[in-house]
Design an enzyme around this catalytic site. Sequence first.
Site, PDB file in Angstrom:
ATOM      1  N   LYS A   1      34.511  33.825  49.330  1.00 28.41           N
ATOM      2  CA  LYS A   1      34.041  35.223  49.311  1.00 28.41           C
ATOM      3  C   LYS A   1      32.517  35.280  49.198  1.00 28.41           C
ATOM      4  O   LYS A   1      31.856  36.004  49.928  1.00 28.41           O
ATOM      5  CB  LYS A   1      34.684  36.003  48.138  1.00 28.41           C
ATOM      6  CG  LYS A   1      36.198  35.979  48.114  1.00 28.41           C
ATOM      7  CD  LYS A   1      36.769  36.749  46.930  1.00 28.41           C
ATOM      8  CE  LYS A   1      36.404  36.206  45.564  1.00 28.41           C
ATOM      9  NZ  LYS A   1      36.985  34.877  45.244  1.00 28.41           N
TER      10      LYS A   1
ATOM     11  N   ARG B   1      40.103  43.646  41.372  1.00 26.35           N
ATOM     12  CA  ARG B   1      40.850  42.452  40.993  1.00 26.35           C
ATOM     13  C   ARG B   1      42.167  42.800  40.330  1.00 26.35           C
ATOM     14  O   ARG B   1      42.928  41.903  39.961  1.00 26.35           O
ATOM     15  CB  ARG B   1      40.002  41.680  40.000  1.00 26.35           C
ATOM     16  CG  ARG B   1      39.704  40.253  40.426  1.00 26.35           C
ATOM     17  CD  ARG B   1      38.816  39.662  39.357  1.00 26.35           C
ATOM     18  NE  ARG B   1      38.624  38.276  39.508  1.00 26.35           N
ATOM     19  CZ  ARG B   1      37.551  37.722  40.063  1.00 26.35           C
ATOM     20  NH1 ARG B   1      36.608  38.465  40.601  1.00 26.35           N
ATOM     21  NH2 ARG B   1      37.434  36.430  40.098  1.00 26.35           N
TER      22      ARG B   1
ATOM     23  N   ARG C   1      31.021  22.730  43.617  1.00 26.27           N
ATOM     24  CA  ARG C   1      30.061  23.780  43.993  1.00 26.27           C
ATOM     25  C   ARG C   1      28.818  23.792  43.090  1.00 26.27           C
ATOM     26  O   ARG C   1      28.906  23.560  41.891  1.00 26.27           O
ATOM     27  CB  ARG C   1      30.782  25.122  43.870  1.00 26.27           C
ATOM     28  CG  ARG C   1      29.854  26.317  43.862  1.00 26.27           C
ATOM     29  CD  ARG C   1      30.585  27.593  43.921  1.00 26.27           C
ATOM     30  NE  ARG C   1      31.390  27.868  42.747  1.00 26.27           N
ATOM     31  CZ  ARG C   1      32.175  28.926  42.629  1.00 26.27           C
ATOM     32  NH1 ARG C   1      32.272  29.779  43.631  1.00 26.27           N
ATOM     33  NH2 ARG C   1      32.874  29.126  41.548  1.00 26.27           N
TER      34      ARG C   1
ATOM     35  N   ARG D   1      28.200  26.450  37.520  1.00 27.57           N
ATOM     36  CA  ARG D   1      28.744  27.493  36.644  1.00 27.57           C
ATOM     37  C   ARG D   1      29.559  26.899  35.499  1.00 27.57           C
ATOM     38  O   ARG D   1      30.273  25.919  35.690  1.00 27.57           O
ATOM     39  CB  ARG D   1      29.631  28.444  37.465  1.00 27.57           C
ATOM     40  CG  ARG D   1      28.840  29.553  38.111  1.00 27.57           C
ATOM     41  CD  ARG D   1      29.602  30.314  39.148  1.00 27.57           C
ATOM     42  NE  ARG D   1      30.934  30.758  38.750  1.00 27.57           N
ATOM     43  CZ  ARG D   1      31.723  31.490  39.513  1.00 27.57           C
ATOM     44  NH1 ARG D   1      31.298  31.869  40.714  1.00 27.57           N
ATOM     45  NH2 ARG D   1      32.913  31.842  39.107  1.00 27.57           N
TER      46      ARG D   1
ATOM     47  N   ARG E   1      41.995  30.527  36.326  1.00 25.49           N
ATOM     48  CA  ARG E   1      41.519  31.597  37.215  1.00 25.49           C
ATOM     49  C   ARG E   1      42.499  31.796  38.376  1.00 25.49           C
ATOM     50  O   ARG E   1      42.751  32.928  38.798  1.00 25.49           O
ATOM     51  CB  ARG E   1      40.118  31.263  37.744  1.00 25.49           C
ATOM     52  CG  ARG E   1      39.048  31.487  36.673  1.00 25.49           C
ATOM     53  CD  ARG E   1      37.775  30.716  36.928  1.00 25.49           C
ATOM     54  NE  ARG E   1      37.151  30.989  38.195  1.00 25.49           N
ATOM     55  CZ  ARG E   1      36.196  30.205  38.723  1.00 25.49           C
ATOM     56  NH1 ARG E   1      35.773  29.140  38.061  1.00 25.49           N
ATOM     57  NH2 ARG E   1      35.672  30.515  39.880  1.00 25.49           N
TER      58      ARG E   1
HETATM   59  P1  AP5 Z   1      32.544  30.385  47.227  1.00 26.37           P
HETATM   60  O1  AP5 Z   1      32.114  31.140  48.435  1.00 26.37           O
HETATM   61  O2  AP5 Z   1      31.530  30.179  46.148  1.00 26.37           O
HETATM   62  O3  AP5 Z   1      33.915  30.956  46.650  1.00 26.37           O
HETATM   63  P2  AP5 Z   1      34.288  32.378  46.051  1.00 26.37           P
HETATM   64  O4  AP5 Z   1      35.489  32.887  46.787  1.00 26.37           O
HETATM   65  O5  AP5 Z   1      33.089  33.270  45.986  1.00 26.37           O
HETATM   66  O6  AP5 Z   1      34.779  31.908  44.626  1.00 26.37           O
HETATM   67  P3  AP5 Z   1      34.338  32.265  43.157  1.00 26.37           P
HETATM   68  O7  AP5 Z   1      34.758  31.094  42.321  1.00 26.37           O
HETATM   69  O8  AP5 Z   1      32.920  32.682  43.049  1.00 26.37           O
HETATM   70  O9  AP5 Z   1      35.264  33.450  42.908  1.00 26.37           O
HETATM   71  P4  AP5 Z   1      35.832  33.909  41.601  1.00 26.37           P
HETATM   72  O10 AP5 Z   1      36.601  35.053  42.122  1.00 26.37           O
HETATM   73  O11 AP5 Z   1      36.580  32.944  40.753  1.00 26.37           O
HETATM   74  O12 AP5 Z   1      34.523  34.138  40.705  1.00 26.37           O
HETATM   75  P5  AP5 Z   1      33.741  35.450  40.320  1.00 26.37           P
HETATM   76  O13 AP5 Z   1      32.324  35.088  40.224  1.00 26.37           O
HETATM   77  O14 AP5 Z   1      34.134  36.603  41.178  1.00 26.37           O
HETATM   78  O15 AP5 Z   1      33.071  28.941  47.721  1.00 26.37           O
HETATM   79  C1  AP5 Z   1      33.427  27.932  46.794  1.00 26.37           C
HETATM   80  C2  AP5 Z   1      32.883  26.573  47.283  1.00 26.37           C
HETATM   81  O16 AP5 Z   1      33.586  26.176  48.452  1.00 26.37           O
HETATM   82  C3  AP5 Z   1      31.392  26.592  47.667  1.00 26.37           C
HETATM   83  O17 AP5 Z   1      30.783  25.414  47.200  1.00 26.37           O
HETATM   84  C4  AP5 Z   1      31.382  26.649  49.189  1.00 26.37           C
HETATM   85  O18 AP5 Z   1      30.313  25.908  49.725  1.00 26.37           O
HETATM   86  C5  AP5 Z   1      32.705  25.973  49.549  1.00 26.37           C
HETATM   87  N1  AP5 Z   1      33.338  26.622  50.696  1.00 26.37           N
HETATM   88  C6  AP5 Z   1      33.409  27.962  50.952  1.00 26.37           C
HETATM   89  N2  AP5 Z   1      34.078  28.179  52.105  1.00 26.37           N
HETATM   90  C7  AP5 Z   1      34.467  26.946  52.552  1.00 26.37           C
HETATM   91  C8  AP5 Z   1      35.218  26.506  53.705  1.00 26.37           C
HETATM   92  N3  AP5 Z   1      35.690  27.379  54.606  1.00 26.37           N
HETATM   93  N4  AP5 Z   1      35.422  25.158  53.844  1.00 26.37           N
HETATM   94  C9  AP5 Z   1      34.943  24.264  52.916  1.00 26.37           C
HETATM   95  N5  AP5 Z   1      34.222  24.631  51.824  1.00 26.37           N
HETATM   96  C10 AP5 Z   1      33.995  25.948  51.639  1.00 26.37           C
HETATM   97  O19 AP5 Z   1      34.353  35.764  38.859  1.00 26.37           O
HETATM   98  C11 AP5 Z   1      34.106  34.922  37.747  1.00 26.37           C
HETATM   99  C12 AP5 Z   1      34.768  35.502  36.502  1.00 26.37           C
HETATM  100  O20 AP5 Z   1      34.195  36.803  36.209  1.00 26.37           O
HETATM  101  C13 AP5 Z   1      36.280  35.776  36.611  1.00 26.37           C
HETATM  102  O21 AP5 Z   1      37.035  34.623  36.325  1.00 26.37           O
HETATM  103  C14 AP5 Z   1      36.458  36.903  35.576  1.00 26.37           C
HETATM  104  O22 AP5 Z   1      36.492  36.390  34.265  1.00 26.37           O
HETATM  105  C15 AP5 Z   1      35.194  37.722  35.727  1.00 26.37           C
HETATM  106  N6  AP5 Z   1      35.328  38.817  36.701  1.00 26.37           N
HETATM  107  C16 AP5 Z   1      34.644  38.932  37.888  1.00 26.37           C
HETATM  108  N7  AP5 Z   1      35.016  40.045  38.539  1.00 26.37           N
HETATM  109  C17 AP5 Z   1      35.952  40.652  37.760  1.00 26.37           C
HETATM  110  C18 AP5 Z   1      36.735  41.827  37.918  1.00 26.37           C
HETATM  111  N8  AP5 Z   1      36.627  42.607  39.018  1.00 26.37           N
HETATM  112  N9  AP5 Z   1      37.608  42.153  36.934  1.00 26.37           N
HETATM  113  C19 AP5 Z   1      37.729  41.386  35.819  1.00 26.37           C
HETATM  114  N10 AP5 Z   1      37.032  40.245  35.623  1.00 26.37           N
HETATM  115  C20 AP5 Z   1      36.146  39.889  36.572  1.00 26.37           C
END
Ligand code: AP5
Length: 216
Positions: free
Chosen positions: A15, A90, A129, A163, A174
Amino acid sequence: MAMNMILLGPPGAGKGTQSKRLEDTYSITQLSTGDMLRAEVKSGSELGKQAKAIMEAGGLVSDDIIIGMISNRVDQDDCKQGFILDGFPRTVPQAEALDSMLSDKSLKLDHVIELTVDDEAMVERICGRYTCSKCGQGYHDKFQKPAKDGVCDKCGSTEFIRRADDNEETVRNRLSAYHEQTAPIANYYGDKGILKKVDGMADIDVVTSSLKDIIG
Ligand code: AP5
């Protein structure tokens, strides 16, 4: 014309990676609730203190906090051309709150796109990552290395960060939270006839092309 969209998918689905690319192509703004929360944690604010332990355990921060954060952010000038929601909504209550928030602001969703992936591959993606500490450009030990080892492609910085929640135990929590609380929102948007799916297991460039084919 403004364009507003949601990118759905489990942790590691791509994402953040894809949102950054779409930001550049369509001049719209990525709104990542994860990035917003990490900024609160870093600043040491009251909200950050509440969120820190939940995030490090891999749970979800309360809907009220998140909805208030997004509502304020959508009103800012850089969202006038449109926005990509990354990590929000979410939960079903967050999706319902988004609907009423957009209707109050006379805005609408143009696209909801889910990146479909295999859970096991997400553990490898997330644990490898890292990001540039200066400009936030994302990298991966195996899948997305900088052109010159140890130097950011985008800004030339040599400082990188990982992170606190990117370890195997937290990633598995997660992923569980995703399947229990977030996956049902795919049906929510499916029932409205707005959901499209893209294979998130394809190469990063191929995923970007598939997204652009949908967005136009
Ligand atoms: P990346 O693009 O970084 O993945 P992502 O989908 O953005 O994953 P996140 O881990 O950031 O999502 P998340 O939902 O857990 O975290 P968030 O910050 O929202 O890609 C990952 C890696 O893979 C990278 O190194 C990239 O290079 C590689 N990659 C990407 N695409 C690829 C491909 N096609 N092939 C190969 N490699 C690839 O949330 C963190 C925390 O915040 C949550 O756990 C929660 O506690 C809280 N939080 C956030 N939002 C909310 C909400 N709305 N409600 C409640 N709690 C929330």
